[in-house]
Design an enzyme around this catalytic site. Structure first.
Site, PDB file in Angstrom:
ATOM      1  N   GLU A   1       0.848  -1.196   0.000  1.00  0.00           N
ATOM      2  CA  GLU A   1       0.000   0.000   0.000  1.00  0.00           C
ATOM      3  C   GLU A   1       0.884   1.246   0.000  1.00  0.00           C
ATOM      4  O   GLU A   1       1.911   1.288   0.695  1.00  0.00           O
ATOM      5  CB  GLU A   1      -0.906  -0.039   1.232  1.00  0.00           C
ATOM      6  CG  GLU A   1      -2.283   0.503   0.995  1.00  0.00           C
ATOM      7  CD  GLU A   1      -3.085  -0.300  -0.018  1.00  0.00           C
ATOM      8  OE1 GLU A   1      -3.067   0.062  -1.215  1.00  0.00           O
ATOM      9  OE2 GLU A   1      -3.719  -1.284   0.385  1.00  0.00           O
TER      10      GLU A   1
ATOM     11  N   THR B   1       2.851   2.125  -2.103  1.00  0.00           N
ATOM     12  CA  THR B   1       4.159   1.862  -2.711  1.00  0.00           C
ATOM     13  C   THR B   1       4.157   2.225  -4.189  1.00  0.00           C
ATOM     14  O   THR B   1       5.215   2.494  -4.758  1.00  0.00           O
ATOM     15  CB  THR B   1       4.534   0.365  -2.581  1.00  0.00           C
ATOM     16  OG1 THR B   1       3.381  -0.398  -2.935  1.00  0.00           O
ATOM     17  CG2 THR B   1       4.963   0.015  -1.164  1.00  0.00           C
ATOM     18  N   ASP B   2       2.957   2.243  -4.818  1.00  0.00           N
ATOM     19  CA  ASP B   2       2.951   2.384  -6.291  1.00  0.00           C
ATOM     20  C   ASP B   2       3.567   3.705  -6.763  1.00  0.00           C
ATOM     21  O   ASP B   2       4.428   3.718  -7.651  1.00  0.00           O
ATOM     22  CB  ASP B   2       1.556   2.128  -6.910  1.00  0.00           C
ATOM     23  CG  ASP B   2       0.468   3.090  -6.496  1.00  0.00           C
ATOM     24  OD1 ASP B   2       0.678   3.867  -5.538  1.00  0.00           O
ATOM     25  OD2 ASP B   2      -0.609   3.065  -7.131  1.00  0.00           O
TER      26      ASP B   2
ATOM     27  N   GLY C   1     -16.354   5.249  -3.635  1.00  0.00           N
ATOM     28  CA  GLY C   1     -15.618   5.904  -2.551  1.00  0.00           C
ATOM     29  C   GLY C   1     -15.285   4.982  -1.398  1.00  0.00           C
ATOM     30  O   GLY C   1     -15.220   5.405  -0.251  1.00  0.00           O
TER      31      GLY C   1
ATOM     32  N   SER D   1     -11.568   1.406  -5.936  1.00  0.00           N
ATOM     33  CA  SER D   1     -11.189   1.943  -7.234  1.00  0.00           C
ATOM     34  C   SER D   1     -12.308   2.133  -8.220  1.00  0.00           C
ATOM     35  O   SER D   1     -12.137   1.910  -9.419  1.00  0.00           O
ATOM     36  CB  SER D   1     -10.164   1.013  -7.848  1.00  0.00           C
ATOM     37  OG  SER D   1      -8.993   1.682  -7.930  1.00  0.00           O
ATOM     38  N   SER D   2     -13.445   2.597  -7.736  1.00  0.00           N
ATOM     39  CA  SER D   2     -14.550   2.847  -8.659  1.00  0.00           C
ATOM     40  C   SER D   2     -14.155   3.942  -9.664  1.00  0.00           C
ATOM     41  O   SER D   2     -14.577   3.892 -10.822  1.00  0.00           O
ATOM     42  CB  SER D   2     -15.803   3.254  -7.895  1.00  0.00           C
ATOM     43  OG  SER D   2     -15.521   4.299  -7.008  1.00  0.00           O
ATOM     44  N   SER D   3     -13.304   4.887  -9.251  1.00  0.00           N
ATOM     45  CA  SER D   3     -12.978   5.979 -10.185  1.00  0.00           C
ATOM     46  C   SER D   3     -12.081   5.500 -11.330  1.00  0.00           C
ATOM     47  O   SER D   3     -12.315   5.849 -12.484  1.00  0.00           O
ATOM     48  CB  SER D   3     -12.359   7.166  -9.458  1.00  0.00           C
ATOM     49  OG  SER D   3     -11.388   6.735  -8.573  1.00  0.00           O
TER      50      SER D   3
ATOM     51  N   ASP E   1      -4.167   0.944  -9.568  1.00  0.00           N
ATOM     52  CA  ASP E   1      -5.588   0.689  -9.811  1.00  0.00           C
ATOM     53  C   ASP E   1      -5.856   0.413 -11.292  1.00  0.00           C
ATOM     54  O   ASP E   1      -6.464  -0.589 -11.660  1.00  0.00           O
ATOM     55  CB  ASP E   1      -6.431   1.898  -9.370  1.00  0.00           C
ATOM     56  CG  ASP E   1      -6.202   2.240  -7.918  1.00  0.00           C
ATOM     57  OD1 ASP E   1      -5.551   1.446  -7.217  1.00  0.00           O
ATOM     58  OD2 ASP E   1      -6.663   3.305  -7.480  1.00  0.00           O
TER      59      ASP E   1
ATOM     60  N   TYR F   1      -3.811  12.478   0.776  1.00  0.00           N
ATOM     61  CA  TYR F   1      -3.122  11.622  -0.202  1.00  0.00           C
ATOM     62  C   TYR F   1      -2.008  12.368  -0.944  1.00  0.00           C
ATOM     63  O   TYR F   1      -0.855  11.917  -0.984  1.00  0.00           O
ATOM     64  CB  TYR F   1      -4.140  11.053  -1.208  1.00  0.00           C
ATOM     65  CG  TYR F   1      -3.559  10.054  -2.175  1.00  0.00           C
ATOM     66  CD1 TYR F   1      -3.541   8.698  -1.878  1.00  0.00           C
ATOM     67  CD2 TYR F   1      -3.005  10.457  -3.386  1.00  0.00           C
ATOM     68  CE1 TYR F   1      -3.011   7.772  -2.761  1.00  0.00           C
ATOM     69  CE2 TYR F   1      -2.469   9.544  -4.275  1.00  0.00           C
ATOM     70  CZ  TYR F   1      -2.485   8.201  -3.965  1.00  0.00           C
ATOM     71  OH  TYR F   1      -1.957   7.291  -4.847  1.00  0.00           O
TER      72      TYR F   1
HETATM   73  C1  GLA Z   1      -5.232   4.819  -4.046  1.00  0.00           C
HETATM   74  C2  GLA Z   1      -4.492   5.165  -5.327  1.00  0.00           C
HETATM   75  C3  GLA Z   1      -3.485   4.062  -5.684  1.00  0.00           C
HETATM   76  C4  GLA Z   1      -2.587   3.735  -4.510  1.00  0.00           C
HETATM   77  C5  GLA Z   1      -3.399   3.487  -3.252  1.00  0.00           C
HETATM   78  C6  GLA Z   1      -2.542   3.290  -2.031  1.00  0.00           C
HETATM   79  O1  GLA Z   1      -6.047   3.711  -4.232  1.00  0.00           O
HETATM   80  O2  GLA Z   1      -5.408   5.331  -6.381  1.00  0.00           O
HETATM   81  O3  GLA Z   1      -2.733   4.454  -6.805  1.00  0.00           O
HETATM   82  O4  GLA Z   1      -1.645   4.750  -4.306  1.00  0.00           O
HETATM   83  O5  GLA Z   1      -4.297   4.569  -2.992  1.00  0.00           O
HETATM   84  O6  GLA Z   1      -1.784   2.123  -2.147  1.00  0.00           O
END
Ligand code: GLA
Length: 369
Positions: free
Chosen positions: A16, A18-19, A103, A107-109, A153, A203
């Site tokens: 989490e 890390t991306d 929300g 990752s609905s968006s 995502d 974020y």
């Molecule tokens: C959200 C972002 C992702 C990732 C996560 C945390 O979902 O869209 O790219 O950074 O938070 O791991």
């Protein structure tokens, strides 16, 4: 001609935050989806109807401007990308339907942008690959939404494969599929119903803090390296150059990255119990070092620690609300849901929603002539 597109949400077992630091993630697409039906417009306008948002809007292709209604910008931003790349699109009507909670950190968006972009690509016979859609999502998120997110995502939503997780290296987008199928355990999401808003939340600040740490490390070691790829020893040696918050953020990212690689190895050997322990460690770091958890998420994770049939639990996604991801023995699933839901609502006077998920395929589409 009509096109039907289905775009799934995603879970992330571990890895989490890390991306966007060039690290590893271990996500999978799920069997909950947004569906898009795109066909010829009945007017000179483009017409978009969303049943989930109980909203519709109309626009002209030659006049794309940001909307005050948040969700519409995912659509408008995607159109903007194709226009910017010189495509003359056809007017369309698009119906959007979804069983993907909005929300909640699943990752609905990204699913909305990925699925809609695929619908536009197919409807206009354009030549774009999955990896292009990953880039389109990043474009829309940064230019239209104001989110400097990573690629986890959108990569997962487009590259997902049934019964497989994706071990993705976010420095170079190399990936491996790892089989995820167990007779014993299943994935359960528990939605706190605390609505997170990644944009309003911290974020982007976390992204900035990590960039600061990465920059200081790169200057000190005279390297060009992403934060997640540094060792904790190297980080420790520059501790006095970082304020404690930034040190903690970087420390979490470096450990989480290592944990993700270890977790992937454990999964290959079906060592679920050990895998689960790493999920708890991940949560601890997200709570104490990265500071993206909240009392509701912590409550659920703590509650599971005494239950032998839950082998791992942690907050999932950006944080500040949304879901926990839990690895639970199948035969105890229903009694667990009852127990945790009762305790959660007694503590927070809020409903806990449970979402049973299976790992499914990525975006799919069909053409009807
Ligand atoms: C959200 C972002 C992702 C990732 C996560 C945390 O979902 O869209 O790219 O950074 O938070 O791991």
């Amino acid at each position: 001609m009509k096109i039907k597109v289905e775009a799934p949400g995603r879970v992330n077992l571990i890895g989490e935050h890390t991306d966007y630091n060039g690290g590893y993630v271990l996500p999978g697409a799920i069997n909950k989806k947004i569906t898009f039906d795109i066909s010829k417009s009945s007017s000179n306008n483009c017409e978009v109807f969303s049943e989930s948002f109980n909203d519709s809007f109309f626009f002209k292709l030659k006049n794309i401007k940001k909307s005050k209604t948040h969700w519409q910008n995912y659509i408008l931003g995607s159109i903007d990308f194709f226009k910017l790349n010189g495509h003359k699109l056809k007017e369309f009507r698009c119906n959007i339907n979804s069983n993907l909670p909005i929300g909640s950190g699943i990752s609905s968006s990204s699913a909305l942008i990925s699925g809609f972009s695929r619908a536009i690509i197919e409807y206009n016979n354009l030549k774009y690959d999955k990896i292009d859609i990953v880039k389109i999502v990043s474009y829309v998120e940064s230019k239209f939404i104001g989110l400097n997110g990573g690629i986890m995502d959108q990569f997962t939503i487009n590259y997902g494969k049934k019964d497989h997780l994706i071990l993705l290296n976010c420095t170079n987008s190399n990936y491996n599929y790892i089989k995820f199928k167990s007779d014993l355990y299943t994935i359960l999401l528990l939605n706190t119903n605390v609505k997170h808003s990644l944009i309003d939340s911290a974020y982007n600040l976390r992204v900035k803090e990590c960039k600061t740490a990465e920059k200081i490390l790169n200057i000190h070691y005279n390297e060009i390296r992403r934060l997640a790829n540094y060792s904790s020893d190297k980080l420790y040696r520059v501790k006095n150059k970082l304020n404690s918050k930034i040190y903690n953020r970087a420390n979490f990212v470096i450990h989480e990255n290592k944990r993700t690689l270890n977790a992937a190895d454990l999964l290959k050997k079906s060592k679920f119990k050990e895998f689960g322990k790493l999920m708890y460690k991940s949560h601890e770091g997200l709570k104490n070092l990265y500071e993206v958890s909240c009392p509701e998420l912590d409550f659920i994770v703590d509650f599971t620690k005494d239950l032998k049939y839950v082998c791992g639990s942690r907050m999932m996604g950006g944080g500040f609300g949304g879901c926990t991801i839990n690895l639970v023995e199948k035969k105890h699933l229903n009694s667990f849901i009852k127990l945790i839901s009762k305790n959660y609502s007694e503590n927070f006077n809020k409903k806990l929603s449970s979402i049973k998920v299976c790992i499914g395929d990525g975006v799919s589409w069909r053409r009807f002539t």
